[in-house]
Design a protein around this motif. Sequence first.
Motif, short mmCIF file in Angstrom:
data_model
loop_
_atom_site.label_atom_id
_atom_site.label_comp_id
_atom_site.label_asym_id
_atom_site.label_seq_id
_atom_site.Cartn_x
_atom_site.Cartn_y
_atom_site.Cartn_z
N ILE A 1 34.17 -69.28 -41.63
CA ILE A 1 33.30 -69.82 -42.68
C ILE A 1 32.96 -71.28 -42.40
O ILE A 1 31.81 -71.71 -42.52
N PHE A 2 33.97 -72.06 -42.00
CA PHE A 2 33.74 -73.47 -41.70
C PHE A 2 32.78 -73.65 -40.52
O PHE A 2 32.00 -74.59 -40.49
N GLU A 3 32.85 -72.75 -39.57
CA GLU A 3 31.94 -72.82 -38.43
C GLU A 3 30.51 -72.44 -38.83
O GLU A 3 29.53 -72.98 -38.32
N MET A 4 30.40 -71.52 -39.79
CA MET A 4 29.08 -71.03 -40.21
C MET A 4 28.36 -72.00 -41.14
O MET A 4 27.13 -72.13 -41.08
N LEU A 5 29.08 -72.72 -41.99
CA LEU A 5 28.45 -73.52 -43.04
C LEU A 5 27.46 -74.57 -42.53
O LEU A 5 26.35 -74.68 -43.06
N PRO A 6 27.80 -75.37 -41.50
CA PRO A 6 26.81 -76.35 -41.02
C PRO A 6 25.51 -75.69 -40.56
O PRO A 6 24.42 -76.22 -40.77
N LYS A 7 25.62 -74.51 -39.93
CA LYS A 7 24.43 -73.78 -39.51
C LYS A 7 23.62 -73.32 -40.72
O LYS A 7 22.38 -73.39 -40.73
N LEU A 8 24.32 -72.87 -41.76
CA LEU A 8 23.65 -72.42 -42.98
C LEU A 8 22.92 -73.58 -43.65
O LEU A 8 21.77 -73.45 -44.07
N PHE A 9 23.60 -74.73 -43.73
CA PHE A 9 22.98 -75.91 -44.35
C PHE A 9 21.74 -76.33 -43.57
O PHE A 9 20.71 -76.70 -44.16
N GLU A 10 21.83 -76.28 -42.24
CA GLU A 10 20.70 -76.68 -41.41
C GLU A 10 19.51 -75.75 -41.62
O GLU A 10 18.36 -76.20 -41.76
N GLN A 11 19.77 -74.45 -41.68
CA GLN A 11 18.70 -73.49 -41.89
C GLN A 11 18.09 -73.65 -43.28
O GLN A 11 16.87 -73.54 -43.45
N ALA A 12 18.94 -73.91 -44.27
CA ALA A 12 18.43 -74.10 -45.63
C ALA A 12 17.52 -75.32 -45.69
O ALA A 12 16.49 -75.31 -46.36
N ASP A 13 17.91 -76.39 -45.00
CA ASP A 13 17.07 -77.59 -44.96
C ASP A 13 15.71 -77.28 -44.35
O ASP A 13 14.67 -77.75 -44.84
N GLN A 14 15.70 -76.49 -43.28
CA GLN A 14 14.45 -76.16 -42.61
C GLN A 14 13.53 -75.33 -43.51
O GLN A 14 12.32 -75.57 -43.58
N VAL A 15 14.12 -74.36 -44.22
CA VAL A 15 13.32 -73.54 -45.12
C VAL A 15 12.75 -74.39 -46.26
O VAL A 15 11.58 -74.26 -46.64
N ALA A 16 13.59 -75.27 -46.82
CA ALA A 16 13.12 -76.14 -47.90
C ALA A 16 11.96 -77.01 -47.44
O ALA A 16 10.98 -77.20 -48.17
N LYS A 17 12.06 -77.55 -46.23
CA LYS A 17 10.99 -78.39 -45.70
C LYS A 17 9.69 -77.61 -45.55
O LYS A 17 8.60 -78.13 -45.81
N ILE A 18 9.78 -76.36 -45.16
CA ILE A 18 8.59 -75.53 -44.99
C ILE A 18 7.85 -75.39 -46.32
O ILE A 18 6.63 -75.58 -46.41
N TYR A 19 8.60 -75.09 -47.38
CA TYR A 19 7.96 -74.90 -48.68
C TYR A 19 7.42 -76.22 -49.24
O TYR A 19 6.33 -76.25 -49.83
N VAL A 20 8.18 -77.29 -49.08
CA VAL A 20 7.72 -78.58 -49.59
C VAL A 20 6.46 -79.03 -48.87
O VAL A 20 5.50 -79.50 -49.49
N GLU A 21 6.44 -78.86 -47.55
CA GLU A 21 5.25 -79.25 -46.79
C GLU A 21 4.06 -78.36 -47.14
O GLU A 21 2.91 -78.83 -47.16
N LEU A 22 4.30 -77.09 -47.44
CA LEU A 22 3.22 -76.20 -47.86
C LEU A 22 2.56 -76.73 -49.13
O LEU A 22 1.33 -76.81 -49.23
N PHE A 23 3.38 -77.13 -50.09
CA PHE A 23 2.84 -77.66 -51.35
C PHE A 23 2.14 -79.00 -51.12
O PHE A 23 1.04 -79.23 -51.62
#
Length: 255
Positions: A166-188
């Motif tokens: 889980i500890f190994e996965m979390l930084p990757k999850l956070f990074e992917q979440a940041d990327q998805v959030a940026k996509i939606y924010v930039e779309l708007f």
Amino acid sequence: MGGQPPAEPASEEYTVDQLAAKVGMTVRNVRAYAGRGLIPPPRLVGRTGYYGPDHVARLTLVRELLGKGYTLSAVERMMSELPDGALALGVFETLVSPWTPAEPEVITEQQLADRAGIPHDPATIAKLIELGIAERVDDGRLRIPNPDLLRTGLEVIKLGVPLDAIFEMLPKLFEQADQVAKIYVELFRNTVWRQFADAGLPAEGWPEIQRTLENIIPLAGQALVAAFRESMGREIETAAYEELGLPPDEFSSTG
């Protein structure tokens, strides 16, 4: 006209002391923000200034922005481009409220271990703090900024997934979440907001911007969940093929 008595304050107007108390600021701060142009001048009745709902909304927005970590200079820039205080506060709350986590929790290390169903381990606590999932407070307890995230992690632990994984996965999850959030924010920003900004941020357009935000934020979440569900199905199917040693055409698709 000189013989007429001064106008009485309206029912929703406040003196500077009442305004400061209502928005949770000191009078000194209210005067300082007024001096920087963050709120318009009050309505004067004789020598007394009276402030209305717009002043309350604008100062509430200033307080919220400063509380989110913005500098006063950044707040000044934002406030200079915003409409009246009530509209500005409404737009701000629309932006942040759906994504604001549940209220932070403060628990002991042992309570955390009990929830996870694992022995207490200082190294585990240190890792949680390193990842930003927990923060140490003065009395030695742990402050959990996002209890929903912790709760999800604890459920995964109970399914038998090792902590290290889980500890190994979390930084990757956070990074992917940041990327998805940026996509939606930039779309708007590049569509709806850009058109609005190019039109000069007209005051009559702010209610429509708020309605758009109120609709696009949950829709973005629904689209993300739908896309994730489809991707997860494909990944699970691929993993099943690999683990069973069968080519895809010999394994019935889940469809």
